[in-house]
Each structure stands twice: as structure tokens, then as C-alpha cells.
Write a protein that holds these residues in place. Sequence first.
Motif, PDB file in Angstrom:
ATOM      1  N   THR A 359      -5.413 -14.503  37.545  1.00 40.96           N
ATOM      2  CA  THR A 359      -4.343 -15.468  37.777  1.00 40.96           C
ATOM      3  C   THR A 359      -3.982 -16.133  36.453  1.00 40.96           C
ATOM      4  N   GLN A 360      -2.733 -16.548  36.343  1.00 44.02           N
ATOM      5  CA  GLN A 360      -2.309 -17.255  35.144  1.00 44.02           C
ATOM      6  C   GLN A 360      -3.024 -18.593  35.017  1.00 44.02           C
ATOM      7  N   GLU A 361      -3.292 -19.216  36.149  1.00 41.74           N
ATOM      8  CA  GLU A 361      -3.988 -20.496  36.150  1.00 41.74           C
ATOM      9  C   GLU A 361      -5.374 -20.361  35.514  1.00 41.74           C
ATOM     10  N   PHE A 362      -6.099 -19.312  35.871  1.00 47.95           N
ATOM     11  CA  PHE A 362      -7.430 -19.109  35.289  1.00 47.95           C
ATOM     12  C   PHE A 362      -7.319 -18.847  33.792  1.00 47.95           C
ATOM     13  N   ASP A 364      -4.973 -19.760  31.670  1.00 53.54           N
ATOM     14  CA  ASP A 364      -4.595 -20.977  30.953  1.00 53.54           C
ATOM     15  C   ASP A 364      -5.796 -21.914  30.801  1.00 53.54           C
ATOM     16  N   ALA A 365      -6.564 -22.059  31.864  1.00 57.88           N
ATOM     17  CA  ALA A 365      -7.721 -22.952  31.817  1.00 57.88           C
ATOM     18  C   ALA A 365      -8.765 -22.421  30.840  1.00 57.88           C
TER      19      ALA A 365
END
Length: 539
Positions: A359-362, A364-365
Motif C-alpha cells: 500500500t502507498q500508506e505503508f 510513505d510511513a
Amino acid sequence: MKKIKYIATALFLGLFLSSCDDYLEEDVRSNVTGDEFYTTEEGFESLVNANYAQLKEIYGNEPWLFAAGTDMYAEGRDAEPPGLSQYTQLAPNSEGVAQLYNTCYKAIQAANTAIYYSDITENTSQLNARIGEIKFLRAHAYFLLVQTYGGVGLVNEYFVDPRLKFDRNSAEEVYSYIITEMEEALEMVEDATYGGRVNRRTIQHYLAKVFLTRAYEDFGLASDFETAAGYADAAIGGEALTLSFAELWFPDNSIKPGTIFSVQYSEGALATDPYKLGHMQTAYFGPYQGGNEFSGKAPYRTYTLCPTQYAIDLFSEDDNRWDVTFMQEVYDRYFDYFENDDTSGLPVAHYYAAAWEDTQEFQDAYMETHPNAVYHPYGSYVPSINPNNDYQTIPVKKFDDPSAQFGQSTSTRDIILARLAETYLIAAEAYLQAGETTTGLQRLNEVRQRAGVSDASLAEFDIDYILDERGRELLGEYHRWFDLKRTGKLVERASMYHYLIEESNFNGANGALKILRPIPQEVLDLNQNNEFPQNPAYQ
């Protein structure tokens, strides 16, 4: 069985004699003749040790014949031998084809030598067990030969002079010989659970595998699957898989619970020539990350036999084998992973995202906390995707050797050939094919429970599920080509999952498929028996 007085080729005899002398010169410190020395307890032990040393030649070099051209490994930046890895150019003189033929016949002649002297050497309390060990090692070499090339010449006598004419026995005859030899050895060796020598458990494991493999052949007996299951259960002996996967693969040279048979190395032996006397297993299954020019920053790897997308996709988030098998997070200095108890503050050079992190969220984090890392999204780090840059495939770490960080032949970790988890999987396959699916599923789920994943169900328990489970458990352990060949899945799975293989690559001469490897051309050229047949696909 009738003794067959033909040696595989004069070349192999010559190779054996020079190689055996290399091993034995370390122990022979007097001017006595070979006959005098080998008839003593010390001399005969040196012959036995020379037999074990042959395993290093069989398994310690390039692993193409064990792993190339399968569903799980493919070449990245560097090329593998094209015949063995893609089949289109597979021919009797192809690169790598003769490796097992040469090394196994050297091992067979080493065994024949020791068996010959066992009749005239000093009688000791260990002599019978040593003969059993040697008989097993000879049968083990024949098992590799018959799986790889089909029927080969049975040679079970010691020769001083080269023999230039030999016959080819059928695969059925070779399997019968292997079984007879192993069953005789089973009654001779020590009844040990673990250790450096061949013991009853070793032979039970391999007898299970031999009967399992023969059962798929058209000459296999109806009872072979059942017999294989019985030998596998005998080797298991009620022992559970209590050692974690992480403990099993922690890099040291201790013989750990669950290890049934291994090729053994020692740091002391390596000290005399650290770039040649180790083995190559740790140099494969990953990208080029540097070498000695990086001053220990990363291990040398060949960038070949890299895990395919299929191999990556075998693992789920709850499978504890994922973190042990792959180096998902690579620190700026690779070996800091092994040398620091607390790695939380170490700079990260590369990160390979798992499927469950896609995921993009992972991303980015992760990059927010590791801004200098190169982030490899899931699906981007297999050899079929941009294979020309360093670090573009995920490294396999289970074979890493922090004590031998440079070069291709420097590792002194033992090469594990047989271990308890595989015995459970052999039992699972044998019971499945014998029609006892409930029992087979129980054996398979023992392996899955150690991995921390949910049990497989009866509905999904079939040969493909077993091959998947073997892939998860045994990645990189020199079994895969034999697994696919044994189960009749080589063409289907290699063409489905290997990005350079199509089904038509297997088409050979005379309408035959290139499943068996060809008899090496050098063997045919040296043989004065013009009736010796080549395998049909290569005629």
C-alpha cells in the motif's frame, strides 16, 4: 545382485584417484604402501573419511542441477547455464550437464575402494557400521544419478586399471540396487538420532524418498507409496518439530535437532585455503550486493537462482519462515543484522515490501522513518523485472555465513541434505498417494504448525499443495528440480512460473520431452561400447 565389472569411464577413475590421494595424503605420514596402510584401523578410517569428503564435491560447487530451470528460481543480472536453466539449448555437451555424473561416479569409486579394503583390513568394533555407512553413500550417489539421467552403469567393484567399455543398466535395476544397498546398510549402522555420520535415521529418511520416487515410475510397485510412508514415520520416530525455524537456520555449525544428514565443513579446514575449501550455497539465491571491495559491507552473490514471483507469493504474513528465509530489510552494512542484538537504530539501505505491505500508506510511513533507504515495492524485486541493476532482487539470508563474507567458496556452514521437516513432508506425500489422505494431512500440518500458519484443509490437500509447502519450507535447499521431476510437474510448473521457459522448450528429439538430463558427451566419447544408448530426447 550380479556384480557388473564396468566403470563409468576411465576419466572418472582417474579423477577419483587424484582426488582421493589429495584427501588421504593428510593422514598418510609414513612410507608404507597403500595396502599396508589401509589394512590398519587408522588407514581404513581415512578411506571412510574420503568417502564423506566426496559429498563436498557433489554438493559444494555450482547447484545448477539441483535448482536451475524450475518454478522457484531464475537468473537475474548474470546468466545461468542456458541448457539447464531454459532447456532449449540442453544437449549432451551443455555446460553443467556432467557435474553430477562426474562427482557421483567419483564417490562410487571411493566407496568401491573402501568396500574392497573392508574385507582385508583390521577387524574393529566399528568396522561393520563403517561398511554400512559406505554402502549408503554409494547408494546415495546412485540415487542422484538415476533421478538425473535415468538408467546408468552399475559399478560395484574396485578397479586399479581403467575400464573403457561399460554397459547401461535400466532405471528399474538401479532403483532395485539402491534399495538393496540401503536396506542392508540400515541393519549395520549405528542407531543414532543426530550426529555427523550416517545412522539408521539417515537411511530411513532416504529409503522413504527412494520408494516415494520409484512409486511414480512406470515400474514402481503398487506398495511403494505405503512403504515410503512407513520408512518416513520410522525416521520421524514420534519426534515433533520443537526447534523454531529461526533457531534451525541461525548461522553456526552446530548439529541441531531436526538435522538428519548434512555435508559437514569446519573453519579449521578452511583456514588453509579460505577461497576454495568452503562451499557455494551462500553465494546464490540473491542479487549482487558487493564483495571484498566493499570491506565486509555485503556478501558476494552471483545474481543467479533468484526467487521467482511464485516463490515470493508462497508466503503469508503469519508465516514465520518469511523473515527467516529472506533479508527483507538490508542494513547499510549487511552483516550488522547478525552481529547486533539491537538493530533498531541501524541505517537501512534497502527494503523489500511484502505482499501484505503493498500500500502507498505503508510505503510513505516506512520512508518517513528511513529516508535514505531504497524502497522496493512488492512485485518489483523478482528477476523478470529490471534484472540488470544490483539489489533489484530480494536476498535469501537463510544460508548466510557471517564468518565467511567474501567469495563464492568460502562458507563453512554445513549443507543440510535431510532434516525432520522434510521427512514429515515426504510422509505427507506418500500417504496422500497411498490414499490415506487424513494421515498425510496430519503430517503436513505438523510442518505448518511450526511455521505459525493455519492448518491446511482436506479439501485443498493435493500434490500441488504439497509442492507449495515444500517450496516454503525448503527454499534453496537443493531439492526443487527433483521434486518437480518426481511428481511429473516439471514442464507444467517451470513453464508457468519461470519467465524464460515456455512449455515448448522441453520438446526434444523423437517426440520425447527433455525431462531426464542427457548422458554427458564426454562419457559417450570415452566409452568403447557403441551400443550404449543416449536418452531419447537427445538422440
